[in-house]
Design a protein around this motif. Structure first.
Motif, PDB file in Angstrom:
ATOM      1  N   SER A  51       0.735  -1.107   0.042  1.00  0.00           N
ATOM      2  CA  SER A  51       0.083  -0.025   0.059  1.00  0.00           C
ATOM      3  C   SER A  51       0.860   1.334  -0.125  1.00  0.00           C
ATOM      4  O   SER A  51       0.357   2.514  -0.407  1.00  0.00           O
ATOM      5  N   ASN A  52       2.043   1.210   0.659  1.00  0.00           N
ATOM      6  CA  ASN A  52       2.980   2.191   0.379  1.00  0.00           C
ATOM      7  C   ASN A  52       3.902   2.091  -0.735  1.00  0.00           C
ATOM      8  O   ASN A  52       4.988   3.021  -0.806  1.00  0.00           O
ATOM      9  N   GLY A  53       3.432   1.325  -1.757  1.00  0.00           N
ATOM     10  CA  GLY A  53       4.238   1.418  -3.241  1.00  0.00           C
ATOM     11  C   GLY A  53       5.284   0.845  -3.057  1.00  0.00           C
ATOM     12  O   GLY A  53       6.083   0.803  -4.209  1.00  0.00           O
ATOM     13  N   LYS A  54       5.901  -0.090  -2.137  1.00  0.00           N
ATOM     14  CA  LYS A  54       6.959  -1.142  -2.432  1.00  0.00           C
ATOM     15  C   LYS A  54       6.710  -2.194  -3.191  1.00  0.00           C
ATOM     16  O   LYS A  54       5.544  -2.827  -2.980  1.00  0.00           O
ATOM     17  N   SER A  55       7.737  -2.658  -3.835  1.00  0.00           N
ATOM     18  CA  SER A  55       7.584  -3.673  -4.604  1.00  0.00           C
ATOM     19  C   SER A  55       7.932  -4.980  -4.099  1.00  0.00           C
ATOM     20  O   SER A  55       8.132  -5.093  -2.759  1.00  0.00           O
ATOM     21  N   ILE A  56       7.281  -6.111  -4.626  1.00  0.00           N
ATOM     22  CA  ILE A  56       7.409  -7.546  -4.005  1.00  0.00           C
ATOM     23  C   ILE A  56       8.991  -7.866  -4.002  1.00  0.00           C
ATOM     24  O   ILE A  56       9.314  -8.299  -2.968  1.00  0.00           O
ATOM     25  N   THR A  57       9.642  -7.240  -4.524  1.00  0.00           N
ATOM     26  CA  THR A  57      11.218  -7.596  -4.708  1.00  0.00           C
ATOM     27  C   THR A  57      11.697  -6.972  -3.382  1.00  0.00           C
ATOM     28  O   THR A  57      12.457  -7.636  -2.598  1.00  0.00           O
TER      29      THR A  57
ATOM     30  N   ILE B  44      10.115  -5.983  -0.494  1.00  0.00           N
ATOM     31  CA  ILE B  44       9.383  -6.830   0.609  1.00  0.00           C
ATOM     32  C   ILE B  44      10.167  -8.066   0.913  1.00  0.00           C
ATOM     33  O   ILE B  44      10.519  -8.590   1.980  1.00  0.00           O
ATOM     34  N   GLY B  45      10.352  -8.860  -0.114  1.00  0.00           N
ATOM     35  CA  GLY B  45      10.949 -10.071  -0.335  1.00  0.00           C
ATOM     36  C   GLY B  45      12.590 -10.100   0.610  1.00  0.00           C
ATOM     37  O   GLY B  45      12.928 -10.796   1.309  1.00  0.00           O
ATOM     38  N   ILE B  46      13.170  -9.004  -0.054  1.00  0.00           N
ATOM     39  CA  ILE B  46      14.632  -8.627   0.637  1.00  0.00           C
ATOM     40  C   ILE B  46      14.452  -8.479   2.019  1.00  0.00           C
ATOM     41  O   ILE B  46      15.342  -9.070   3.019  1.00  0.00           O
ATOM     42  N   ASN B  47      13.574  -7.423   2.510  1.00  0.00           N
ATOM     43  CA  ASN B  47      13.400  -7.222   3.831  1.00  0.00           C
ATOM     44  C   ASN B  47      13.160  -8.288   4.727  1.00  0.00           C
ATOM     45  O   ASN B  47      13.659  -8.666   5.805  1.00  0.00           O
ATOM     46  N   LEU B  48      12.084  -9.312   4.260  1.00  0.00           N
ATOM     47  CA  LEU B  48      11.689 -10.474   5.039  1.00  0.00           C
ATOM     48  C   LEU B  48      12.814 -11.475   5.120  1.00  0.00           C
ATOM     49  O   LEU B  48      12.621 -12.369   5.988  1.00  0.00           O
ATOM     50  N   ARG B  49      13.301 -11.548   4.052  1.00  0.00           N
ATOM     51  CA  ARG B  49      14.664 -12.784   4.009  1.00  0.00           C
ATOM     52  C   ARG B  49      15.579 -12.389   5.288  1.00  0.00           C
ATOM     53  O   ARG B  49      16.041 -13.325   5.831  1.00  0.00           O
ATOM     54  N   THR B  50      15.751 -10.845   5.409  1.00  0.00           N
ATOM     55  CA  THR B  50      16.764 -10.692   6.482  1.00  0.00           C
ATOM     56  C   THR B  50      15.907 -11.161   7.861  1.00  0.00           C
ATOM     57  O   THR B  50      16.817 -11.491   8.722  1.00  0.00           O
ATOM     58  N   LEU B  51      14.773 -10.834   8.023  1.00  0.00           N
ATOM     59  CA  LEU B  51      14.000 -11.248   9.257  1.00  0.00           C
ATOM     60  C   LEU B  51      13.969 -12.757   9.451  1.00  0.00           C
ATOM     61  O   LEU B  51      14.157 -13.063  10.384  1.00  0.00           O
ATOM     62  N   ARG B  52      13.713 -13.640   8.300  1.00  0.00           N
ATOM     63  CA  ARG B  52      13.770 -14.900   8.387  1.00  0.00           C
ATOM     64  C   ARG B  52      15.200 -15.453   9.075  1.00  0.00           C
ATOM     65  O   ARG B  52      15.330 -16.302   9.648  1.00  0.00           O
ATOM     66  N   ALA B  53      16.246 -14.789   8.513  1.00  0.00           N
ATOM     67  CA  ALA B  53      17.717 -15.207   8.936  1.00  0.00           C
ATOM     68  C   ALA B  53      17.702 -14.891  10.315  1.00  0.00           C
ATOM     69  O   ALA B  53      18.369 -15.664  11.053  1.00  0.00           O
ATOM     70  N   ILE B  54      17.303 -14.010  10.922  1.00  0.00           N
ATOM     71  CA  ILE B  54      17.408 -13.461  12.454  1.00  0.00           C
ATOM     72  C   ILE B  54      16.327 -14.548  13.008  1.00  0.00           C
ATOM     73  O   ILE B  54      16.890 -15.012  14.050  1.00  0.00           O
ATOM     74  N   MET B  55      15.164 -14.840  12.521  1.00  0.00           N
ATOM     75  CA  MET B  55      14.524 -15.667  13.227  1.00  0.00           C
ATOM     76  C   MET B  55      15.055 -17.237  13.291  1.00  0.00           C
ATOM     77  O   MET B  55      14.961 -17.803  14.307  1.00  0.00           O
ATOM     78  N   ASN B  56      15.847 -17.563  12.101  1.00  0.00           N
ATOM     79  CA  ASN B  56      16.332 -18.679  12.217  1.00  0.00           C
ATOM     80  C   ASN B  56      17.457 -18.908  13.254  1.00  0.00           C
ATOM     81  O   ASN B  56      17.613 -19.983  13.954  1.00  0.00           O
TER      82      ASN B  56
ATOM     83  N   THR C 243       7.867 -13.850  -4.026  1.00  0.00           N
ATOM     84  CA  THR C 243       9.022 -13.451  -4.911  1.00  0.00           C
ATOM     85  C   THR C 243       8.704 -12.945  -6.279  1.00  0.00           C
ATOM     86  O   THR C 243       7.457 -13.183  -6.585  1.00  0.00           O
ATOM     87  N   SER C 244       9.214 -12.075  -6.713  1.00  0.00           N
ATOM     88  CA  SER C 244       8.659 -11.308  -7.934  1.00  0.00           C
ATOM     89  C   SER C 244       8.721 -12.482  -8.967  1.00  0.00           C
ATOM     90  O   SER C 244       9.646 -13.303  -9.064  1.00  0.00           O
ATOM     91  N   LYS C 245       7.910 -12.260 -10.073  1.00  0.00           N
ATOM     92  CA  LYS C 245       7.538 -13.016 -11.141  1.00  0.00           C
ATOM     93  C   LYS C 245       8.454 -12.437 -12.427  1.00  0.00           C
ATOM     94  O   LYS C 245       8.080 -12.770 -13.560  1.00  0.00           O
ATOM     95  N   ASN C 246       9.396 -11.719 -12.255  1.00  0.00           N
ATOM     96  CA  ASN C 246      10.100 -11.110 -13.309  1.00  0.00           C
ATOM     97  C   ASN C 246      10.595 -12.199 -14.222  1.00  0.00           C
ATOM     98  O   ASN C 246      11.461 -13.152 -13.823  1.00  0.00           O
ATOM     99  N   ILE C 247      10.461 -12.097 -15.815  1.00  0.00           N
ATOM    100  CA  ILE C 247      11.194 -12.949 -16.571  1.00  0.00           C
ATOM    101  C   ILE C 247      12.359 -12.438 -16.694  1.00  0.00           C
ATOM    102  O   ILE C 247      12.779 -11.473 -16.977  1.00  0.00           O
ATOM    103  N   LYS C 248      13.375 -13.512 -16.390  1.00  0.00           N
ATOM    104  CA  LYS C 248      14.815 -13.232 -16.921  1.00  0.00           C
ATOM    105  C   LYS C 248      15.221 -12.646 -18.251  1.00  0.00           C
ATOM    106  O   LYS C 248      14.656 -13.546 -19.475  1.00  0.00           O
ATOM    107  N   LYS C 249      15.724 -11.625 -18.467  1.00  0.00           N
ATOM    108  CA  LYS C 249      15.973 -11.253 -20.030  1.00  0.00           C
ATOM    109  C   LYS C 249      17.433 -11.344 -20.415  1.00  0.00           C
ATOM    110  O   LYS C 249      18.281 -11.143 -19.415  1.00  0.00           O
ATOM    111  N   ALA C 250      17.534 -11.774 -21.376  1.00  0.00           N
ATOM    112  CA  ALA C 250      19.029 -12.153 -21.986  1.00  0.00           C
ATOM    113  C   ALA C 250      19.065 -11.388 -23.259  1.00  0.00           C
ATOM    114  O   ALA C 250      17.870 -11.394 -24.004  1.00  0.00           O
TER     115      ALA C 250
END
Length: 411
Positions: free
Chosen positions: A160-166, A168-180, A204-211
């Motif tokens: 709702s504050n305009g943050k991307s899924i990517t 959010i995922g980065i932030n929560l992976r750090t929290l998961r590491a601390i919780m582990n 996780t974002s569903k970005n299609i990898k580009k090459a």
């Protein structure tokens, strides 16, 4: 010769005035007139600090008094056991074993201290940013607050504050590491742990990898950048990355002459060097006429006699960890600035960055018939799943060719 004693003491850090006149309590380590301060996760006002150091400490203040006394004793014991004391050795031994799990903030802070002690500045910034966002959503966050429902609400708040899924995922992976770490430490139970199957799954974002296609790659090779200009250097570094197993710019900056052999280049990824200290994964990239030309043109050949000197002169032998981080960031920004301009002039729909060089290497390799296991080995990935995320898939022309088989009724 008598060993010089290391002195440790928990003291208020008056340099850091927190809200309501409170000061963080830091572990101060003193050796040969040099001092360093480390977070304990506690804070106190001047009146509270006076009580903590008196015989009148009761309740919460008495618990803090006992806890910081334990920290002092453990730190002193750690220092005394180090034969030839250095702050780096103390940080490695003490913080690898001790993370303060009083609350989420203290755990993050202690872990960030450990990251800085290990020269992992970029990672520590990621954790600091994540903690700032989590505390903005929920000040004074405690482990018991973190439930599946809390995580779902936090995700919705960030969206709702305009943050991307990517993000959010980065932030929560750090929290998961601390919780582990908290789970391993026994601070939280397995039942309290909110991540995983049938619990909360980090988005996780569903970005299609580009090459790029091989035709687009050829356009880069043929692009007429001004001779010996910053643009030409950036173009050549991009080509070097593409041809040398998608080596990223940080690893290019760290390449030393001892990594360069007659027919190939051996290197270990800086990203995984610390985790793989016992059994480093050595990546081998083959040299060809293009790679040789780039080394000959842009290499710092005056330093070639010393194998420990850096090939492209981006870093210097006496650089501190902070210097290295600053120089590598500047190197990445400058190269990407020029290659993006090349991409625009060539009419590419995606930004031409070093990231694209790495993914193009993987994709074109596999499209050319190489087993994905070979691509995984060449990229230095720990498992094939990571490589599959890099692989951009087949282009539309190739898909159309394969789909023809669905209605190819010839016998």
């Amino acid at each position: 010769m008598k060993k010089k004693r290391v002195n440790v003491q928990v003291v208020p850090d008056y340099r850091r005035n927190k809200n309501e006149g409170r000061f963080p309590l830091k572990l101060r380590v003193t050796y040969k007139s040099e001092r360093k301060y480390y977070s304990t996760g506690y804070s106190a006002s001047l009146d509270e600090w006076e009580l903590i150091n008196s015989s009148d400490a009761k309740g919460k203040l008495r618990k803090i008094k006992l806890d910081i006394s334990g920290i002092e004793n453990d730190a002193q014991k750690c220092c005394d056991e180090i034969t030839s004391f250095s702050f780096k050795q103390f940080e490695y031994l003490f913080f690898d074993e001790r993370i303060i799990f009083k609350n989420v903030r203290s755990s993050y802070t202690a872990y960030m201290d450990q990251l800085v002690a290990n020269d992992q500045y970029a990672t520590s910034i990621t954790y600091r940013t994540a903690l700032r966002r989590l505390e903005k959503y929920h000040p004074d966050l405690k482990f018991e607050d973190i439930t599946v429902e809390f995580l779902s609400r936090y995700e919705s708040w960030e969206l709702s504050n305009g943050k991307s899924i990517t993000t959010i995922g980065i932030n929560l992976r750090t929290l998961r590491a601390i919780m582990n770490l908290a789970k391993e430490n026994g601070t939280i139970s397995v039942q309290q742990y909110p991540f995983g199957k049938r619990k909360y799954t980090i988005p996780t974002s569903k970005n299609i990898k580009k090459a790029l296609t091989i035709e687009q790659i050829k356009k880069i090779f043929d692009y007429p950048a001004p001779t010996l200009s910053p643009m030409e250097k950036a173009k050549d570094i991009w080509i070097f990355s593409y041809l040398c197993n998608g080596i990223n710019l940080m690893d290019i900056a760290h390449l030393q002459w001892k990594n360069i052999e007659t027919n190939c280049i051996h290197f270990v990824r800086e990203k995984t060097k610390r985790k793989q200290r016992a059994n480093p994964k050595i990546i081998t990239a083959l040299r060809n006429e293009h790679v040789n030309r780039i080394i000959s043109k842009w290499g710092n050949h005056e330093s070639k006699q010393d194998g420990d000197d850096f090939v492209f002169g981006i870093l210097s032998a006496g650089d501190t960890a902070k210097d290295i981080r600053r120089k590598v960031q500047q190197f990445i920004q400058t190269n990407n600035l020029w290659t993006k301009k090349i991409g625009v002039e060539l009419g590419f729909s995606l930004a031409l960055t070093s990231y694209v060089a790495r993914h193009s290497f993987a994709t074109i390799l596999v499209r050319g018939g190489a087993p994905i296991e070979f691509a995984s080995q060449s990229l230095g990935h720990a498992n094939i799943l990571t490589t599959q995320q890099y692989f951009a898939g087949f282009d539309l022309a190739k898909q159309a060719e394969y789909v023809k088989a669905l209605t190819d009724f010839k016998i």
